[in-house]
Motif scaffolding. Structure first.
Motif, short mmCIF file in Angstrom:
data_model
loop_
_atom_site.label_atom_id
_atom_site.label_comp_id
_atom_site.label_asym_id
_atom_site.label_seq_id
_atom_site.Cartn_x
_atom_site.Cartn_y
_atom_site.Cartn_z
N ALA A 103 28.26 10.70 49.00
CA ALA A 103 29.39 11.41 48.40
C ALA A 103 29.87 12.49 49.36
O ALA A 103 29.08 13.12 50.04
N SER A 104 31.15 12.70 49.37
CA SER A 104 31.75 13.73 50.22
C SER A 104 31.51 15.11 49.64
O SER A 104 31.42 15.28 48.42
N GLU A 105 31.41 16.08 50.51
CA GLU A 105 31.22 17.47 50.09
C GLU A 105 32.17 18.35 50.90
O GLU A 105 32.38 18.11 52.08
N ILE A 106 32.77 19.34 50.23
CA ILE A 106 33.66 20.27 50.92
C ILE A 106 33.35 21.69 50.48
O ILE A 106 32.82 21.91 49.38
N ASN A 107 33.64 22.63 51.35
CA ASN A 107 33.53 24.05 51.03
C ASN A 107 34.91 24.67 51.17
O ASN A 107 35.58 24.47 52.18
N LEU A 108 35.32 25.40 50.15
CA LEU A 108 36.61 26.09 50.16
C LEU A 108 36.34 27.58 50.06
O LEU A 108 35.45 28.01 49.33
N THR A 109 37.10 28.36 50.81
CA THR A 109 36.97 29.80 50.74
C THR A 109 38.32 30.40 50.36
O THR A 109 39.37 29.79 50.59
N GLY A 110 38.27 31.57 49.78
CA GLY A 110 39.51 32.21 49.40
C GLY A 110 39.31 33.68 49.11
O GLY A 110 38.18 34.18 49.05
N THR A 111 40.42 34.37 48.92
CA THR A 111 40.41 35.79 48.60
C THR A 111 41.39 36.03 47.46
O THR A 111 42.50 35.51 47.47
N ILE A 112 40.95 36.80 46.49
CA ILE A 112 41.80 37.21 45.38
C ILE A 112 42.01 38.71 45.51
O ILE A 112 41.04 39.47 45.57
N TYR A 113 43.27 39.12 45.59
CA TYR A 113 43.61 40.53 45.60
C TYR A 113 44.05 40.89 44.18
O TYR A 113 45.00 40.31 43.66
N ILE A 114 43.36 41.82 43.58
CA ILE A 114 43.59 42.16 42.18
C ILE A 114 44.86 43.00 42.05
O ILE A 114 44.96 44.08 42.62
N ASP A 115 45.81 42.46 41.28
CA ASP A 115 47.06 43.16 41.02
C ASP A 115 47.21 43.48 39.53
O ASP A 115 47.75 44.50 39.17
N LYS A 116 46.70 42.57 38.69
CA LYS A 116 46.76 42.74 37.24
C LYS A 116 45.37 42.56 36.67
O LYS A 116 44.49 41.96 37.30
N THR A 117 45.16 43.04 35.47
CA THR A 117 43.85 42.96 34.83
C THR A 117 43.33 41.53 34.76
O THR A 117 42.16 41.28 35.04
N GLU A 118 44.20 40.56 34.44
CA GLU A 118 43.74 39.17 34.31
C GLU A 118 43.31 38.58 35.65
O GLU A 118 42.51 37.64 35.68
N ASP A 119 43.81 39.12 36.78
CA ASP A 119 43.37 38.64 38.09
C ASP A 119 41.88 38.85 38.29
O ASP A 119 41.21 38.05 38.94
N ALA A 120 41.34 39.92 37.74
CA ALA A 120 39.93 40.26 37.91
C ALA A 120 39.02 39.24 37.23
O ALA A 120 37.84 39.15 37.55
N GLN A 121 39.56 38.45 36.31
CA GLN A 121 38.77 37.46 35.57
C GLN A 121 38.81 36.07 36.19
O GLN A 121 38.15 35.15 35.70
N GLN A 122 39.57 35.89 37.26
CA GLN A 122 39.75 34.55 37.82
C GLN A 122 38.44 33.90 38.26
O GLN A 122 38.19 32.74 37.97
N LEU A 123 37.56 34.64 38.95
CA LEU A 123 36.29 34.05 39.39
C LEU A 123 35.40 33.72 38.20
O LEU A 123 34.71 32.69 38.21
N ALA A 124 35.40 34.55 37.18
CA ALA A 124 34.60 34.27 35.98
C ALA A 124 35.09 32.99 35.31
O ALA A 124 34.29 32.17 34.84
N LYS A 125 36.40 32.79 35.29
CA LYS A 125 36.97 31.57 34.71
C LYS A 125 36.58 30.35 35.53
O LYS A 125 36.25 29.30 34.98
N MET A 126 36.62 30.48 36.86
CA MET A 126 36.23 29.36 37.73
C MET A 126 34.76 29.03 37.54
O MET A 126 34.38 27.86 37.46
N LYS A 127 33.91 30.05 37.44
CA LYS A 127 32.48 29.84 37.23
C LYS A 127 32.23 29.15 35.90
O LYS A 127 31.41 28.23 35.80
#
Length: 85
Positions: free
Chosen positions: A1-25
């Motif tokens: 099976a193929s495997e990939i690693n993705l990286t990124g950065t979230i810059y918090i602008d609004k309160t809901e932005d701070a929850q994005q990683l928790a939602k992904m997890k």
């Protein structure tokens, strides 16, 4: 099976932005395959189904209340194969 690693950065602008990683997890913790799409809705490429195997995160530039203004993350995905041959 193929495997990939993705990286990124979230810059918090609004309160809901701070929850994005928790939602992904939370989605990754379900253990279900999710469709990986790159690009826009109209012109995106469908890469098929993938499962998240790892999510790492680093929080920097904190406000006095502890809220981070920058979140750096890495996601490891493995391609989802058919259950039956």
């Amino acid at each position: 099976a193929s495997e990939i690693n993705l990286t990124g950065t979230i810059y918090i602008d609004k309160t809901e932005d701070a929850q994005q990683l928790a939602k992904m997890k939370a989605e990754g913790d379900k253990g279900e395959a999710l469709r990986l799409i790159s690009g826009s809705n109209a012109l995106g490429r469908d890469w098929g189904l993938w499962c998240m195997t790892e999510l790492t995160e680093k929080h920097t530039y904190h406000l006095p209340d502890g809220t981070s203004l920058k979140q750096i993350f890495s996601i490891r995905l493995i391609e989802y194969g058919a259950d039956n041959p």
